[in-house]
Each structure stands twice: as structure tokens, then as C-alpha cells.
Design a protein around this motif. Sequence first.
Motif, PDB file in Angstrom:
ATOM      1  N   LEU A 301       0.839  -1.200   0.000  1.00 17.02           N
ATOM      2  CA  LEU A 301       0.000   0.000   0.000  1.00 17.02           C
ATOM      3  C   LEU A 301       0.876   1.253   0.000  1.00 17.02           C
ATOM      4  CD1 LEU A 301      -2.858  -0.968   2.478  1.00 17.02           C
ATOM      5  CD2 LEU A 301      -3.051  -0.580   0.034  1.00 17.02           C
ATOM      6  N   ARG A 302       1.950   1.219   0.791  1.00 15.66           N
ATOM      7  CA  ARG A 302       2.852   2.368   0.822  1.00 15.66           C
ATOM      8  C   ARG A 302       3.417   2.656  -0.553  1.00 15.66           C
ATOM      9  NH1 ARG A 302       5.244   4.405   5.495  1.00 15.66           N
ATOM     10  NH2 ARG A 302       6.950   5.048   4.154  1.00 15.66           N
ATOM     11  N   HIS A 305       1.706   5.176  -2.852  1.00 14.33           N
ATOM     12  CA  HIS A 305       1.809   6.608  -2.536  1.00 14.33           C
ATOM     13  C   HIS A 305       0.474   7.277  -2.278  1.00 14.33           C
ATOM     14  CE1 HIS A 305       6.025   6.549  -3.154  1.00 14.33           C
ATOM     15  NE2 HIS A 305       5.930   6.257  -4.422  1.00 14.33           N
ATOM     16  N   VAL A 306      -0.576   6.745  -2.861  1.00 17.00           N
ATOM     17  CA  VAL A 306      -1.907   7.264  -2.548  1.00 17.00           C
ATOM     18  C   VAL A 306      -2.908   6.138  -2.783  1.00 17.00           C
ATOM     19  CG1 VAL A 306      -2.309   8.151  -4.887  1.00 17.00           C
ATOM     20  CG2 VAL A 306      -3.565   9.104  -2.966  1.00 17.00           C
ATOM     21  N   TYR A 307      -3.850   5.996  -1.877  1.00 10.59           N
ATOM     22  CA  TYR A 307      -4.885   4.978  -2.062  1.00 10.59           C
ATOM     23  C   TYR A 307      -6.100   5.383  -1.248  1.00 10.59           C
ATOM     24  CZ  TYR A 307      -3.097   3.250   2.427  1.00 10.59           C
ATOM     25  OH  TYR A 307      -2.683   3.138   3.723  1.00 10.59           O
ATOM     26  N   LEU A 308      -7.218   4.787  -1.581  1.00 11.08           N
ATOM     27  CA  LEU A 308      -8.447   5.049  -0.839  1.00 11.08           C
ATOM     28  C   LEU A 308      -8.494   4.124   0.367  1.00 11.08           C
ATOM     29  CD1 LEU A 308     -11.131   5.415  -3.623  1.00 11.08           C
ATOM     30  CD2 LEU A 308     -10.427   7.136  -1.985  1.00 11.08           C
ATOM     31  N   ARG A 309      -9.029   4.619   1.456  1.00 10.91           N
ATOM     32  CA  ARG A 309      -9.047   3.793   2.654  1.00 10.91           C
ATOM     33  C   ARG A 309      -9.891   2.538   2.470  1.00 10.91           C
ATOM     34  NH1 ARG A 309      -6.716   4.926   7.060  1.00 10.91           N
ATOM     35  NH2 ARG A 309      -6.871   7.186   7.124  1.00 10.91           N
ATOM     36  N   THR A 310     -10.958   2.629   1.682  1.00  7.68           N
ATOM     37  CA  THR A 310     -11.753   1.420   1.448  1.00  7.68           C
ATOM     38  C   THR A 310     -10.919   0.380   0.709  1.00  7.68           C
ATOM     39  OG1 THR A 310     -12.617   2.573  -0.478  1.00  7.68           O
ATOM     40  CG2 THR A 310     -14.050   2.420   1.442  1.00  7.68           C
ATOM     41  N   PRO A 348     -15.857   4.811   6.511  1.00  9.45           N
ATOM     42  CA  PRO A 348     -14.548   4.186   6.724  1.00  9.45           C
ATOM     43  C   PRO A 348     -13.464   5.169   7.169  1.00  9.45           C
ATOM     44  CG  PRO A 348     -14.936   4.468   4.382  1.00  9.45           C
ATOM     45  CD  PRO A 348     -16.171   4.951   5.069  1.00  9.45           C
ATOM     46  N   THR A 349     -13.533   5.589   8.403  1.00 14.55           N
ATOM     47  CA  THR A 349     -12.421   6.375   8.922  1.00 14.55           C
ATOM     48  C   THR A 349     -11.344   5.407   9.390  1.00 14.55           C
ATOM     49  OG1 THR A 349     -13.241   6.351  11.164  1.00 14.55           O
ATOM     50  CG2 THR A 349     -13.998   8.136   9.760  1.00 14.55           C
TER      51      THR A 349
ATOM     52  N   GLU B  44       0.909   9.251   8.139  1.00 11.59           N
ATOM     53  CA  GLU B  44       0.051   9.338   6.980  1.00 11.59           C
ATOM     54  C   GLU B  44      -0.867  10.538   7.111  1.00 11.59           C
ATOM     55  OE1 GLU B  44      -2.182   5.617   6.992  1.00 11.59           O
ATOM     56  OE2 GLU B  44      -3.885   6.687   7.848  1.00 11.59           O
ATOM     57  N   SER B  46      -4.522  11.864   5.817  1.00 14.54           N
ATOM     58  CA  SER B  46      -5.732  11.365   5.166  1.00 14.54           C
ATOM     59  C   SER B  46      -6.697  12.525   4.954  1.00 14.54           C
ATOM     60  CB  SER B  46      -6.379  10.265   5.992  1.00 14.54           C
ATOM     61  OG  SER B  46      -6.742  10.733   7.263  1.00 14.54           O
ATOM     62  N   GLU B 166     -11.776   7.984   2.316  1.00 14.78           N
ATOM     63  CA  GLU B 166     -10.660   8.825   2.724  1.00 14.78           C
ATOM     64  C   GLU B 166      -9.488   8.577   1.801  1.00 14.78           C
ATOM     65  OE1 GLU B 166      -9.767   8.189   6.849  1.00 14.78           O
ATOM     66  OE2 GLU B 166     -11.647   9.122   7.492  1.00 14.78           O
ATOM     67  N   ILE B 167      -8.877   9.677   1.365  1.00 11.61           N
ATOM     68  CA  ILE B 167      -7.668   9.534   0.560  1.00 11.61           C
ATOM     69  C   ILE B 167      -6.510   9.431   1.544  1.00 11.61           C
ATOM     70  CG2 ILE B 167      -6.304  10.509  -1.294  1.00 11.61           C
ATOM     71  CD1 ILE B 167      -8.612  12.359  -1.904  1.00 11.61           C
ATOM     72  N   VAL B 168      -5.724   8.385   1.405  1.00 15.32           N
ATOM     73  CA  VAL B 168      -4.625   8.164   2.339  1.00 15.32           C
ATOM     74  C   VAL B 168      -3.310   8.379   1.609  1.00 15.32           C
ATOM     75  CG1 VAL B 168      -3.546   6.508   3.890  1.00 15.32           C
ATOM     76  CG2 VAL B 168      -6.011   6.457   3.543  1.00 15.32           C
ATOM     77  N   PHE B 169      -2.468   9.237   2.185  1.00 13.34           N
ATOM     78  CA  PHE B 169      -1.098   9.395   1.678  1.00 13.34           C
ATOM     79  C   PHE B 169      -0.169   8.773   2.703  1.00 13.34           C
ATOM     80  CE2 PHE B 169      -2.310  12.043  -1.759  1.00 13.34           C
ATOM     81  CZ  PHE B 169      -3.378  12.792  -1.315  1.00 13.34           C
ATOM     82  N   PRO B 170       0.328   7.554   2.427  1.00 19.55           N
ATOM     83  CA  PRO B 170       1.063   6.833   3.466  1.00 19.55           C
ATOM     84  C   PRO B 170       2.455   7.393   3.744  1.00 19.55           C
ATOM     85  CG  PRO B 170       1.012   5.546   1.450  1.00 19.55           C
ATOM     86  CD  PRO B 170       0.179   6.756   1.200  1.00 19.55           C
TER      87      PRO B 170
END
Lengths: 444, 269
Positions: A301-302, A305-310, A348-349, B44, B46, B166-170
Motif C-alpha cells: 500500500l505504501r 503513494h496514494v490509495y483510498l481507505r476502502t 470508513p475512517t 500518513e 488522510s 478517505e484519501i490516504v497518503f502513506p
Amino acid sequence: MGGTDAKDILGLPKTPLSLTQEKRPRPQKESHRKPDGISREVYALTGGVAPLMPSIDVTHLKRRPPPQEKVTWQWLAFTNSARKDDFQLYHWARVVNDVPPTGDYSFAKYNKSVDILKYTDDEYENLLTDPVWTKEETDQLFELCEKFDLRFVVIADRFPVSRTVEELKDRYYSVNRALLRARAQSPADVANHPLMKEPYDITRDRERKRALSMVLSQSRHQEKKDAEILAEAKRITEMRLAARRAEEPDVSANEKIGLDKADGAVPGRSVSPSSNSQLPATAVAPSTLTMADYASTLASLRMLHVYLRTYGLEQMVQAASSAVGLRTIKRVEQTLQDLGVNLKPKVPTKTVCDEHLELRKEILTLLNLQKQLQYKESEGSSHREGSYAAMPDTPKDRVFASDPFSFGAERPIKKEQKRKGPGRQADSPSPAHKRPRKMKASDL
Amino acid sequence: MTMTNSSSSKKQAQDQLETSEPTLKSLKTKMTKSDEKKKLKDIEISVPIVYGNVAFWLGKKASEYQSHKWSIYVRGATNEDISVVVKKVVFQLHSSFNNPTRVIEEPPFEVSEAGWGEFEIAITLHFHSDVCDKPLSLYHHLKLYPEDESGPLTMKKPVVVESYDEIVFPDPSESFLARVQNHPALTFPRLPSGYNLPAPMQVEDTGKKKRGDTKDHSLGQWFMSFSEADELLQLAAARQQVQAHIAKLRRQISLLEGQNQTIKTGSDL
């Protein structure tokens, strides 16, 4: 030729004049032309004409090359070098060009024997005395060994004093070892002798034979259970290996012991100690495996660089379910629904997703424990009755029946009606009352 | 005015370019690159967003090809301005629309259209260069008709379907972190103690840019609200039940183990 039938059906005139003229000469040709060697029907199959390829003449098939030499068979006398006397027997011999066969009797080479070492009395005095064995007995032993080519089962039978096969073997081999060592020029010479490299260990032999007899005398039921346990052990070792490869967890001494016990126990010892030590390990092993999965999922996932939490949650759920089958996954989802939890969180927090994942992991543990319990139950009943116990239940059972008003009306796991006696879960009231019970604080 | 390392070195690099002193310039550009590339572990950022559509039935004014007026959008979950992170949003509509690829470069990130059909819309978020190079895609199925098919259509209440995510930037870069610290549109992580971020770069043209938040949006009254509290409650209750059941099963198993042991030692096999 089939055309007449068709014409019949259609009601058309059968044969116009021109065709009849062609037809008459043809049958005549057929009856003349059929060659020998194939039947009439087969010939007709090929269309009534000669084959395009030349067929093989049957007489060509079983021919042998014409004999070059003159071969006769004669009733002749022969000698056998394996015999100690000069006794002459007779047999049929293949004589080629008037020359009888040469060489020794063809079976003489199979008359092998063992070289038994012979010891002198001095040697016996110096090396070979033994508290349990007299010289007489040892001499007899060696005589029998020579006579019977080290077939210890026969020797044991013939031995005047009753001794076990292992004892005889032990005595014979230790005498031999002592003699070899004594007679050798240097220790190095003898070191390669098989007797030196792998000395006979009487206790191990006894143990091995006992184990073998236990395995052979197992009932079919026992066999099945051993196979199950072996499969589980294999699964556990594989999981442990995978976990060890992925990260370096400290494998607890307990788990190791459990594994060793399992290996040693299978050849025939009692099954329950090994299964006892293994089963707690099964509860641990899935989690160590999936730790590695989670780590690798997080890493991938890292990389995004960017992904949706779902999406992230989906990946983690997949990682958690990677070690289990489709049936288990469906059961987890069913349990979630029964508990009133959305399969995919609506909000989905980070906290919600973490909690959701933890809940799924706990449900997996729960299902695992259920399975263990069922195995234990069937194991218990089989030992008592000796009959084949019920298979673990199909996943029709639901732990948490969906009930909007109570927080979890729980149905006890279905049991075989046949089973009697005290071998039951201690906290279910009695066999007759199988009502769903609401979970109470007193249950904890 | 304190200038950050990155900004000052950037400026100097630009000056160097103009005055053309090659050696110093190359050094400075190298420094900026390394600064921007510096990333932190286990931190991260978010950005909670909501995306979906609002659709009104046109009623009397409805024609065969335009029965509904709808808007597809992406907004901050609390209606804050997400343009701090999002540079532009590309909405890919059904090919039957004119110019089906709609690029929206300023907030509010939305497309309003009229039509009759429901179809899947691909929403691609493009981020600022210091945030992330890769775009992120979402998919939303445009909904015009209410779930309850039997009910009458009304012009007054629209059909609203929104999804929370949520957009996550890890692994955010330092410059990204510096720029967005204290911005209400996103959740800022706890930095390790003693870690100091450079002060944020000055934003240019603050006067010119419109407010990008959706707090006063015309459709605001129809927006759904998403609260994690209910979900957390349900999850906590479920976990408690499962844990209790697990404990019970463990007790049962150890009981049975004891029983089996005694049976085993009792009978001779």
C-alpha cells in the motif's frame, strides 16, 4: 444403393432405365473380385474396390529368420559347482551344431553364503566374554549363523536356549565388532566396515519393532485419525515455516515441543498428548502467518503513494483471509451480518477500519476454536464407544442467530443424538434441553 | 518573514539561473530535490471526502432525452476546501454526452448535466506535484430514480447518493506536510516528538482565489452527513460479543481435553 430407399420414401420411380444397365454388371464384378483374407463385409466397407496401399500378407507376419545353425535339444548330464559332492543330474540342454553347452550350471552363482568369522579360544578369552552369554552358547550361535546364513528368525527358532532375535543379533554383531577391531592392522582399516560405521543398537531395534507392530495392528479407525493428525501437523509446520521465513518471531518452546512430540508420536504412541500440544498451536499459528501477510500488504500500500481507505481495508481483509478457504470466508461474512455489522463500513475512517479488521480477525479465531471443539468432541466420543464419530458440522450453524431484540441468542452446536454418557460439554444443561440460551454475564 | 529552506533555496536557484552561475546553481537544485524527496515513516495524511450525485426530476419540463437534472461532485467530508491537496478532477461521463471528459480545475469539483440515463462515472483526482504524482480513481454509479420504484416522482426532493471515503497518503513529503499543517480539510498526523516542520510557504494570490469550500453550496441542504460514531458503537458491541464467545469456547476445549486424557489413560489401546 441407399438411393432406392430414399426414392421409395419420396415416391419417385425407383430406377430410371439408364441406371439399371449400370447396376447389373456391378454385382457380377463384386462377386468375382472379392480377395481372400478379408471378409465380405469389410471389403464392402472400403467401397468394394481394392485398397490403394498394398496390404500386408498375413503369412509374412509370424515368420522367423531361417535358422542358421542346427539346433537340437538333448537329455544330458550336468554337474553343479554349488554341490559339494559329484552328484550328476540330468536335464534338457540346447545343443548347437553338435556342441553341448559349456560353462557351469547357470544357477550355481546364486549359491551365496555369508563369511562367518571364526574365533579362536584365546580370542574368546580375551575379547568376547560376556556376563549373559556362555562360550557354548556363543559357539552354537555362530554355528547356526553359518548354517542358516544369518537368517536370525530361523536361528532364533533353532536356538536351544530361548533367546529373542534382538538378543541374538546383538551378541553376534558385538562379537564381530570386537573381532574386527582386534584383528585389524590399524583402526583406519576397519573404520569403513559397515559394522563399524553403523553399530547395531539393540534398544533401538526393539523400539522400532514395537512401533512397527503397533502400526500394523492399528485398526482402520486409528489409521484415519493418524492421517488426520499428520495432515494437521504438516499444515502447522508449513504455516510455521512461512511465518519464520517472513519475519523472525520467537517460536515458543511449547510450539517446538508440540511439533517434536507430534513427529515422534505418530509411529504408534497415544494420539492425544500430541494433539493436545498441537491444538493450542493451531490457534497461534494462523495469527503468526497473517502478521507476515499484513506487513507485506502494508508495504505494497505504501508503494502506491496514494490509495483510498476502502481499498486499503479490502487489501487487509484479503490478507487476513489468505490462509483460509472460501467456506470460512463466507462464514465470517455471515457472522458479521448476524452481528449487525456492515460488511463494508459506511463511514470508513481510520478508527472504523482498524476496528473492523480486528473484528474480522477475532471472528476467524472464533471459527477456528469452534472447529477445534468439534474435533475434540468427536475424538472424545470415539475413544469411548469405538464407533466412528460424527464429522465436524457443516457451516450451516450460526453462532449468533440474527435477532434484532436480543444481543445474541446463541444456539448450542448440534450434536449426534446417539451419543450417551458423560462425555459432553460441561455447561450445557442436559441432553434434552437444547433451547437457545441468551448470553448472560454469568456465562463469562 | 521566515523563509523555509526549500523555498529560499528554490529562490536562490532561480536567481542563479538568471545570473547564470552554473556551479552554484547545480548545487542549489540538488539541495531542493533532496529536501522535497525527504519522506517520513509511519506518518500518513488522510483527506476525508464524499463523492456522489444529486438528481432532480424535471417534472413538467422533462423531455424524452432530459428527464433529470443532476450534479456529480467530489467534496470534502466536512465541506472544507480540498483544493489544498487536489489540483484537478476529471469526470468521465457517458460517451453520449458532448465532451464526455470534463476537467474541473477549480473547486467546487463538480459537473452538472441533464439527461435520462444512469451510468458509471469515473472520477479521477489529480494532486499537486508536492502531494503525489499518481492520480487516484473513484467510480460512482449515477442514480436518478429513487430506490422505491413504486413511489411517485417528485420535483421537490432530489435523489441523493453519496459515498464516504478517505484519501490516504502513506508517506507524505516534508514539503507537503509543511504546506498543509493546520488545514481543516485533512487529518494531520501526530509528528514524532522533537520533529520540527518548516513554516509553510506563503500562498500566492490569496485574494484572487475564490473560497474552495462547499459550506455554502447551493445543494448543501441535500448533502448527507457521515458520522463514525454509530459504526464504532456497532463494531465495539460486536467485538465484545465475539470475545466473550471465544473465552467460552476456550474453557470448553480445556475441559474436554481433561476428560479425554482421563479416558485415554483409563482404557488400554
